[in-house]
Design a protein around this motif. Sequence first.
Motif, short mmCIF file in Angstrom:
data_model
loop_
_atom_site.label_atom_id
_atom_site.label_comp_id
_atom_site.label_asym_id
_atom_site.label_seq_id
_atom_site.Cartn_x
_atom_site.Cartn_y
_atom_site.Cartn_z
N TYR A 1 74.77 3.02 19.33
CA TYR A 1 75.34 3.59 18.38
C TYR A 1 76.44 4.78 18.96
CZ TYR A 1 75.34 6.81 14.48
OH TYR A 1 75.65 7.59 13.23
N LEU B 1 69.32 5.61 12.48
CA LEU B 1 68.66 4.75 13.41
C LEU B 1 67.30 4.54 13.46
CD1 LEU B 1 70.51 6.62 16.47
CD2 LEU B 1 71.06 4.30 15.83
N LEU C 1 69.28 0.96 20.76
CA LEU C 1 70.07 1.38 19.39
C LEU C 1 70.72 2.63 19.64
CD1 LEU C 1 67.42 0.59 16.68
CD2 LEU C 1 69.36 -0.60 16.97
N LEU D 1 65.63 0.81 13.07
CA LEU D 1 64.57 0.67 13.90
C LEU D 1 63.27 -0.11 13.34
CD1 LEU D 1 63.07 0.71 16.94
CD2 LEU D 1 62.39 3.05 16.30
N LEU E 1 74.48 -3.26 14.78
CA LEU E 1 73.63 -2.92 15.71
C LEU E 1 72.37 -3.76 15.98
CD1 LEU E 1 73.15 0.87 14.46
CD2 LEU E 1 73.84 0.13 16.72
N LYS E 2 71.74 -4.32 14.96
CA LYS E 2 70.81 -5.71 14.86
C LYS E 2 71.31 -6.81 16.02
CE LYS E 2 68.70 -4.58 10.62
NZ LYS E 2 68.43 -4.97 9.27
#
Length: 72
Positions: free
Chosen positions: A49, A18, A45, A22, A59-60
């Motif tokens: 997750y 993560l 995030l 980030l 995720l992005k």
Amino acid sequence: MMAFSSYDTLDANDLAFLRQVLEEVCVERGIGVETPEAALVARSLVDWYLFGVKHPDQLKQMLKPLPDEPDK
């Protein structure tokens, strides 16, 4: 802001993963990792997750705002 309830825990590997995502997002957005905006990104995030989104690109994508509705 959304917040998912979860009893899952994050281990060192999860946190390292993560953190990497980030840092990539921060570079892409031109923000520092220690800024309030980055803290909001980090929170999102972790939420995504824990919700089950595990791939960096996914995720992005989840961090991007929804597109505006086209004019009718």
